[in-house]
Scaffold this motif. Sequence first.
Motif, PDB file in Angstrom:
ATOM      1  N   LYS A  36       0.941  -1.052  -0.003  1.00  0.00           N
ATOM      2  CA  LYS A  36       0.191   0.020  -0.093  1.00  0.00           C
ATOM      3  C   LYS A  36       0.883   1.332   0.006  1.00  0.00           C
ATOM      4  O   LYS A  36       0.668   2.165  -0.606  1.00  0.00           O
ATOM      5  N   HIS A  37       1.946   1.124   0.637  1.00  0.00           N
ATOM      6  CA  HIS A  37       2.815   2.496   0.889  1.00  0.00           C
ATOM      7  C   HIS A  37       3.933   2.674   0.093  1.00  0.00           C
ATOM      8  O   HIS A  37       4.734   3.427   0.157  1.00  0.00           O
ATOM      9  N   GLY A  38       3.923   1.406  -0.935  1.00  0.00           N
ATOM     10  CA  GLY A  38       5.132   1.353  -1.762  1.00  0.00           C
ATOM     11  C   GLY A  38       6.604   1.412  -1.088  1.00  0.00           C
ATOM     12  O   GLY A  38       7.508   1.903  -1.649  1.00  0.00           O
ATOM     13  N   VAL A  39       6.746   0.639  -0.020  1.00  0.00           N
ATOM     14  CA  VAL A  39       7.997   0.124   0.401  1.00  0.00           C
ATOM     15  C   VAL A  39       8.418  -1.228   0.027  1.00  0.00           C
ATOM     16  O   VAL A  39       7.322  -1.947  -0.277  1.00  0.00           O
ATOM     17  N   ARG A  40       9.622  -1.715   0.328  1.00  0.00           N
ATOM     18  CA  ARG A  40       9.910  -3.176  -0.156  1.00  0.00           C
ATOM     19  C   ARG A  40      10.410  -3.582   1.308  1.00  0.00           C
ATOM     20  O   ARG A  40      11.140  -3.135   2.303  1.00  0.00           O
ATOM     21  N   LEU A  41       9.892  -4.890   1.674  1.00  0.00           N
ATOM     22  CA  LEU A  41      10.381  -5.822   2.856  1.00  0.00           C
ATOM     23  C   LEU A  41      11.661  -6.677   2.533  1.00  0.00           C
ATOM     24  O   LEU A  41      11.351  -7.066   1.655  1.00  0.00           O
ATOM     25  N   GLN A  42      12.575  -6.902   3.585  1.00  0.00           N
ATOM     26  CA  GLN A  42      13.580  -7.661   3.237  1.00  0.00           C
ATOM     27  C   GLN A  42      13.694  -8.513   4.549  1.00  0.00           C
ATOM     28  O   GLN A  42      13.665  -7.950   5.484  1.00  0.00           O
ATOM     29  N   SER A  43      14.063  -9.683   4.339  1.00  0.00           N
ATOM     30  CA  SER A  43      14.427 -10.553   5.483  1.00  0.00           C
ATOM     31  C   SER A  43      13.651 -10.455   6.707  1.00  0.00           C
ATOM     32  O   SER A  43      14.056 -10.024   7.919  1.00  0.00           O
ATOM     33  N   VAL A  44      12.363 -10.903   6.619  1.00  0.00           N
ATOM     34  CA  VAL A  44      11.379 -10.868   7.716  1.00  0.00           C
ATOM     35  C   VAL A  44      11.806 -12.130   8.232  1.00  0.00           C
ATOM     36  O   VAL A  44      11.526 -13.321   7.735  1.00  0.00           O
ATOM     37  N   LYS A  45      12.083 -11.964   9.763  1.00  0.00           N
ATOM     38  CA  LYS A  45      12.497 -13.151  10.764  1.00  0.00           C
ATOM     39  C   LYS A  45      11.740 -13.077  11.790  1.00  0.00           C
ATOM     40  O   LYS A  45      11.475 -12.273  12.581  1.00  0.00           O
ATOM     41  N   TYR A  46      11.021 -14.198  11.996  1.00  0.00           N
ATOM     42  CA  TYR A  46      10.111 -14.546  13.264  1.00  0.00           C
ATOM     43  C   TYR A  46      10.911 -15.435  14.287  1.00  0.00           C
ATOM     44  O   TYR A  46      11.540 -16.140  13.999  1.00  0.00           O
ATOM     45  N   GLY A  47      10.809 -14.859  15.543  1.00  0.00           N
ATOM     46  CA  GLY A  47      11.608 -15.377  16.558  1.00  0.00           C
ATOM     47  C   GLY A  47      10.752 -16.548  17.447  1.00  0.00           C
ATOM     48  O   GLY A  47       9.401 -16.769  16.887  1.00  0.00           O
ATOM     49  N   LEU A  48      11.224 -17.240  18.210  1.00  0.00           N
ATOM     50  CA  LEU A  48      10.252 -18.221  19.057  1.00  0.00           C
ATOM     51  C   LEU A  48       9.407 -17.578  19.953  1.00  0.00           C
ATOM     52  O   LEU A  48       9.996 -16.571  20.565  1.00  0.00           O
ATOM     53  N   PRO A  49       8.337 -18.205  20.430  1.00  0.00           N
ATOM     54  CA  PRO A  49       7.676 -17.693  21.432  1.00  0.00           C
ATOM     55  C   PRO A  49       8.695 -17.652  22.814  1.00  0.00           C
ATOM     56  O   PRO A  49       9.209 -18.440  23.002  1.00  0.00           O
ATOM     57  N   ASN A  50       8.199 -16.514  23.547  1.00  0.00           N
ATOM     58  CA  ASN A  50       9.255 -16.402  24.748  1.00  0.00           C
ATOM     59  C   ASN A  50       8.201 -15.855  25.942  1.00  0.00           C
ATOM     60  O   ASN A  50       7.459 -14.926  25.624  1.00  0.00           O
ATOM     61  N   ARG A  51       8.542 -16.552  27.070  1.00  0.00           N
ATOM     62  CA  ARG A  51       7.983 -15.978  28.306  1.00  0.00           C
ATOM     63  C   ARG A  51       8.741 -15.236  29.156  1.00  0.00           C
ATOM     64  O   ARG A  51       8.275 -15.227  30.303  1.00  0.00           O
ATOM     65  N   GLU A  55      11.859  -9.428  13.103  1.00  0.00           N
ATOM     66  CA  GLU A  55      12.643  -8.413  12.637  1.00  0.00           C
ATOM     67  C   GLU A  55      12.551  -8.483  11.028  1.00  0.00           C
ATOM     68  O   GLU A  55      12.443  -9.477  10.486  1.00  0.00           O
ATOM     69  N   PHE A  56      12.766  -7.074  10.727  1.00  0.00           N
ATOM     70  CA  PHE A  56      12.554  -7.034   9.128  1.00  0.00           C
ATOM     71  C   PHE A  56      13.391  -5.661   8.660  1.00  0.00           C
ATOM     72  O   PHE A  56      13.407  -4.766   9.602  1.00  0.00           O
ATOM     73  N   THR A  57      13.697  -5.583   7.514  1.00  0.00           N
ATOM     74  CA  THR A  57      14.254  -4.247   6.887  1.00  0.00           C
ATOM     75  C   THR A  57      13.222  -3.829   5.766  1.00  0.00           C
ATOM     76  O   THR A  57      12.822  -4.471   5.046  1.00  0.00           O
ATOM     77  N   VAL A  58      12.752  -2.365   6.076  1.00  0.00           N
ATOM     78  CA  VAL A  58      12.062  -1.700   5.041  1.00  0.00           C
ATOM     79  C   VAL A  58      13.071  -0.809   4.063  1.00  0.00           C
ATOM     80  O   VAL A  58      13.701  -0.238   4.654  1.00  0.00           O
ATOM     81  N   LEU A  59      12.973  -0.988   2.945  1.00  0.00           N
ATOM     82  CA  LEU A  59      13.475  -0.126   1.913  1.00  0.00           C
ATOM     83  C   LEU A  59      12.574   0.916   1.077  1.00  0.00           C
ATOM     84  O   LEU A  59      11.540   0.277   0.822  1.00  0.00           O
ATOM     85  N   GLY A  60      12.827   2.042   0.928  1.00  0.00           N
ATOM     86  CA  GLY A  60      12.036   2.944   0.029  1.00  0.00           C
ATOM     87  C   GLY A  60      12.656   4.507   0.645  1.00  0.00           C
ATOM     88  O   GLY A  60      13.660   4.731   1.165  1.00  0.00           O
ATOM     89  N   VAL A  61      11.779   5.365   0.083  1.00  0.00           N
ATOM     90  CA  VAL A  61      11.933   6.837   0.404  1.00  0.00           C
ATOM     91  C   VAL A  61      11.406   6.966   1.566  1.00  0.00           C
ATOM     92  O   VAL A  61      10.530   6.443   2.038  1.00  0.00           O
ATOM     93  N   PRO A  98      22.106   2.818  -0.805  1.00  0.00           N
ATOM     94  CA  PRO A  98      21.972   3.340  -2.103  1.00  0.00           C
ATOM     95  C   PRO A  98      20.611   3.053  -2.814  1.00  0.00           C
ATOM     96  O   PRO A  98      20.120   3.908  -3.806  1.00  0.00           O
ATOM     97  N   GLU A  99      19.735   2.352  -2.254  1.00  0.00           N
ATOM     98  CA  GLU A  99      18.254   1.849  -2.569  1.00  0.00           C
ATOM     99  C   GLU A  99      17.650   3.068  -2.029  1.00  0.00           C
ATOM    100  O   GLU A  99      16.200   3.371  -2.307  1.00  0.00           O
ATOM    101  N   GLY A 100      17.906   4.016  -1.151  1.00  0.00           N
ATOM    102  CA  GLY A 100      16.889   5.117  -0.543  1.00  0.00           C
ATOM    103  C   GLY A 100      17.264   4.987   0.955  1.00  0.00           C
ATOM    104  O   GLY A 100      18.340   4.500   1.441  1.00  0.00           O
ATOM    105  N   ALA A 101      16.257   5.128   1.503  1.00  0.00           N
ATOM    106  CA  ALA A 101      16.070   4.831   3.273  1.00  0.00           C
ATOM    107  C   ALA A 101      16.065   3.486   3.180  1.00  0.00           C
ATOM    108  O   ALA A 101      15.454   2.847   2.916  1.00  0.00           O
ATOM    109  N   ARG A 102      16.797   3.022   4.488  1.00  0.00           N
ATOM    110  CA  ARG A 102      17.117   1.876   5.044  1.00  0.00           C
ATOM    111  C   ARG A 102      16.414   1.867   6.515  1.00  0.00           C
ATOM    112  O   ARG A 102      17.083   2.496   7.321  1.00  0.00           O
ATOM    113  N   LEU A 103      15.187   0.976   6.852  1.00  0.00           N
ATOM    114  CA  LEU A 103      14.871   1.095   8.066  1.00  0.00           C
ATOM    115  C   LEU A 103      14.771  -0.235   8.767  1.00  0.00           C
ATOM    116  O   LEU A 103      13.947  -1.381   8.300  1.00  0.00           O
TER     117      LEU A 103
END
Length: 196
Positions: A104-119, A133-139, A168-173
Amino acid sequence: MTATLRQSQTRLYAGGGLLLLGILVVSFVLPMVSDKLTAEERARINAQAALARQKEELLQFRQIDQQVKAGRAAIDTLERDMPKGSVGELQWAMSRTLHGLALKHGVRLQSVKYGLPNREGSKGTDLESIDVEFTVLGVYSSIKPFMLALEGSGQGFAVGAARLEESPEGARLGVTLRAFRRGAPASKAETAEVAS
């Protein structure tokens, strides 16, 4: 004539005595009355200042009360809307939300990682946390509304960390979310460990 002179002398002495009494009254009583009036005026001003301070404090306490009530309502809503399904269902819901908002917002997701459940942070309760954890690329002008939409998406998570860099691809969050869900009730051993 002596009688008239005596009456005049008596009147003179009486007048002098009254004049002396008047001077004494003016010199002793009037300053006391003036001091009393000054003290009363000072007390009135101090009372007004104390009343104004108390009204200000009351207003601050009312604002704190409203903030506490709003916080309590937000916690109640969060607990009520917290996912109760399996870990896989929570991950699937989060994945749909992340990818839908990214599209919807025109950004790319990279390396989405899910951890194990933790109490770890919620021992003695039925809450489990899962780090995502994930990385968002875009302006930046696209990343900001993406993050705002993500925060307002109604998912049971909090932003644990976020780091914005230039690339180089723009902003990286880089983002770490901590999602919460209701798991199985705490075991008796966990409850006893928390109590001790």
